[in-house]
Design a protein around this motif. Structure first.
Motif, PDB file in Angstrom:
ATOM      1  N   VAL A 141      -0.011  16.387   4.007  1.00 52.69           N
ATOM      2  CA  VAL A 141      -0.795  15.944   2.893  1.00 52.69           C
ATOM      3  C   VAL A 141      -0.400  14.484   2.314  1.00 52.69           C
ATOM      4  O   VAL A 141      -1.200  13.956   1.742  1.00 52.69           O
ATOM      5  N   VAL A 142       0.890  14.168   2.497  1.00 51.09           N
ATOM      6  CA  VAL A 142       1.168  12.958   1.863  1.00 51.09           C
ATOM      7  C   VAL A 142       0.773  11.659   2.683  1.00 51.09           C
ATOM      8  O   VAL A 142       1.241  11.532   4.077  1.00 51.09           O
ATOM      9  N   ASP A 143       0.164  10.710   2.366  1.00 48.05           N
ATOM     10  CA  ASP A 143      -0.244   9.463   3.082  1.00 48.05           C
ATOM     11  C   ASP A 143       1.089   8.412   2.925  1.00 48.05           C
ATOM     12  O   ASP A 143       1.247   7.868   1.926  1.00 48.05           O
ATOM     13  N   GLU A 144       1.698   8.564   3.789  1.00 50.36           N
ATOM     14  CA  GLU A 144       3.155   7.927   3.543  1.00 50.36           C
ATOM     15  C   GLU A 144       2.907   6.144   3.645  1.00 50.36           C
ATOM     16  O   GLU A 144       3.929   5.899   2.792  1.00 50.36           O
ATOM     17  N   LYS A 145       2.265   5.551   4.204  1.00 52.93           N
ATOM     18  CA  LYS A 145       2.136   4.142   3.853  1.00 52.93           C
ATOM     19  C   LYS A 145       1.494   3.782   2.819  1.00 52.93           C
ATOM     20  O   LYS A 145       2.011   3.043   1.982  1.00 52.93           O
ATOM     21  N   MET A 146       0.749   4.495   1.929  1.00 50.97           N
ATOM     22  CA  MET A 146       0.342   4.480   0.573  1.00 50.97           C
ATOM     23  C   MET A 146       1.238   4.627  -0.283  1.00 50.97           C
ATOM     24  O   MET A 146       1.783   3.834  -1.149  1.00 50.97           O
ATOM     25  N   ALA A 147       2.233   5.759  -0.060  1.00 53.88           N
ATOM     26  CA  ALA A 147       3.290   6.096  -0.852  1.00 53.88           C
ATOM     27  C   ALA A 147       4.286   4.897  -1.089  1.00 53.88           C
ATOM     28  O   ALA A 147       4.805   4.456  -2.091  1.00 53.88           O
ATOM     29  N   ALA A 148       4.419   4.338   0.364  1.00 58.43           N
ATOM     30  CA  ALA A 148       5.420   3.338   0.419  1.00 58.43           C
ATOM     31  C   ALA A 148       4.921   1.932  -0.466  1.00 58.43           C
ATOM     32  O   ALA A 148       5.866   1.316  -1.185  1.00 58.43           O
TER      33      ALA A 148
END
Ligand SMILES: Nc1ncnc2c1ncn2[C@@H]1O[C@H](COP(=O)(O)OP(=O)(O)OP(=O)(O)O)[C@@H](O)[C@H]1O
Ligand SMILES: [Mg+2]
Lengths: 246, 262
Positions: A141-148
């Motif tokens: 579920v986590v959008d990792e690039k957005m989180a970064a």
């Protein structure tokens, strides 16, 4: 305001600088997770390795102590709470047995924090973020690039927001805000301009990011494992095995 | 009023940016721009002057698609900005009025690398571009510094480096000298002149003509969202006071336009 950035990156060429950030994060997580079971052998060997690493990375211990001084006070507090008991009455009771155990607890916490400081001092923030993205990737579920990107922006703008808050508060004191007694109205008067500025600068920020072609498909920092990483993981496993000894 | 569709020294040069009958209205019904038709030639150094609120920033934001026209059109290299803003933004870099909100990286290196990373270039190429851009603005050795520890002039230069690293052909700069002291202004001005002599097209907005007008090849004056004057600086400068812009001291003393920096 500067407290936020004291344990900052210090460039260098030490072995620790050359490790892949993923390795360093894995070691930090692994050794922290295992530390509750560690006794004297574990703690002593870990301490030696950490001290040597600080030495190799060229970070003076005095700087570390300065950086984590509030944490050291907290450790002292933990130690006292765990050592001093009140057994029926007002006379404090200090037991040597408890003190030994409390010392062990504080030592473990100190090790975890020192490893964190070591990670932050020898790894560029962008690399820490890239490693985080790599670990987040398998989670659906986590959008990792957005989180970064979000983490990066928070690190960049927190000091700015705090600075603006301090400035607004000074400007209002200069116009005699202290003569208002109602704390609620003071809070309102303080937070409205702050929010306005934060949102205005958020708008500007979006425009500035668009002007430089912000997109989801960006280049991330290069990460690559090398022989050093294998050695470091091996050393980490060796240290972990010392939990088997008292 | 001067000729609006100014064509540059050689009549047949292609314009790199062109606006035709551009209108812009903000959400609260303020008319930001009104019938702006301008063509900018490759390699030209233009100064856009105007009082506060005359629409300079609004115009610049149309040139790289940050704002879209109510009516009229903007083209960059012959292509409509509205249809492909990304392509326009690669060609047209913009340095914002407030450098602080433009810097997005946690360190100087990260910020200069932000644009090339967005273009999904390889790491080697990114490093090469970042080094070149930081060299161009004299910020070598600052790579690991945090942006909020930089001085105002250094921040402005970092903002310029962040744009240069994208290798644009046109540089838009919104009030590049605001909040700078004398040495910092000289450094930024020097860098702008260098970029121009390297073939970049430069468009600068300002309400203070003193510092740049001597180097400009063209002066556009705006008032209330309209272009009211457009031509060679020597021809236009005498009438600017009427639009709330202070003419340079040398002009007031009747000595014509003189360089501000010796
Ligand atoms: N987001 C907005 N919403 C409504 N009105 C706006 C907005 N942005 C700008 N304006 C108005 O549009 C007009 C032109 O603004 P603009 O920022 O382009 O002026 P400027 O020439 O850049 O001025 P300055 O020299 O102060 O930077 C002003 O009257 C301003 O109040
Ligand atoms: Mg403006």
């Amino acid at each position: 305001m500067d407290e936020l950035s004291t344990i900052g990156f210090a460039p260098g060429q030490s072995p620790l600088h050359q490790l892949d950030p993923r390795t360093k994060q894995a070691l930090l997580m692994g050794l922290s997770a295992i530390s509750p079971w560690g006794r004297l052998t574990f703690l002593v060997s870990l301490s030696v390795v950490i001290l040597l690493s600080f030495r190799a990375a060229g970070i003076r211990l005095s700087r570390l102590i300065g950086d984590i001084r509030y944490f050291l006070l907290f450790l002292l507090f933990v130690f006292v709470v765990r050592t001093v008991t009140f057994s029926g009455g007002w006379i404090p009771n200090i037991s040597v047995e408890l003190a030994g155990e409390a010392l062990m607890v504080c030592w473990r916490l100190l090790m975890v924090v020192s490893m964190g400081a070591l990670l932050m001092a020898t790894t560029r923030a962008a690399d820490i973020r890239a490693a985080l993205v790599w670990y987040l990737k398998p989670i659906p579920v986590v959008d990792e690039k957005m989180a970064a990107t979000m983490v990066g922006l928070v690190v960049r703008f927190l000091p700015v927001i705090l600075f603006q808050a301090a400035e607004i508060s000074d400007a209002q004191r200069a116009r005699g805000i202290e003569r208002r007694k109602n704390p609620l109205s003071r809070l309102m008067i303080f937070s409205l301009p702050l929010f306005r500025r934060v949102f205005l600068s958020a708008d500007e920020l979006v425009a500035a990011m668009q002007a430089r072609c912000y997109s989801e498909h960006r280049t991330l920092p290069d990460l690559s494992f090398s022989r050093h990483d294998g050695l470091a993981i091996g050393a980490g496993i060796l240290i972990s095995l010392t939990v088997l000894f008292p | 009023m001067a000729v609006l569709a100014w064509r540059g020294p050689q009549d047949n040069t292609v314009s790199i940016i062109q606006t035709t009958h551009l209108y812009h209205r903000f959400a609260d019904d303020t008319q930001g721009l009104c019938d702006v038709s301008l063509a900018f030639n490759e390699g030209e150094f233009t100064v856009i002057a105007g009082a506060n609120g005359s629409g300079k920033t609004t115009l610049l934001r149309h040139l790289n698609g940050l704002l879209l026209p109510e009516s009229g059109a903007v083209t960059v290299c012959g292509k409509s900005v509205e249809e492909d803003p990304m392509a326009a933004r690669q060609q047209v870099g913009m340095v914002f009025q407030d450098a602080d909100s433009q810097i997005v990286g946690e360190t100087v290196y990260d910020d200069a690398a932000f644009g090339p990373e967005n273009l999904a270039l390889g790491r080697l190429q990114i490093n090469r571009r970042v080094t070149r851009a930081l060299e161009a603005v004299d910020l070598c050795g600052f790579e690991n510094k945090r942006p909020h520890h930089l001085s105002g002039g250094e921040k402005r230069r970092l903002a310029i480096a962040g744009v240069l690293a994208m290798a644009p052909r046109v540089l838009l700069m919104d009030e590049p000298f605001s909040n700078l002291d004398y040495p910092a202004t000289c450094l930024v001005l020097d860098q702008i002149l260098n970029l121009h002599s390297n073939g970049h097209t430069i468009i600068i907005t300002t309400h203070d003509l003193e510092k740049v007008v001597a180097h400009a090849q063209r002066l556009v004056v705006m008032a209330d969202g309209r272009v009211v004057e457009d031509g060679l600086p020597t021809e236009v400068i005498d009438g600017v006071a009427r639009y709330g812009i202070r003419p340079p001291c040398s002009v007031q003393l009747g000595k014509g336009i003189r360089p501000w920096m010796s």
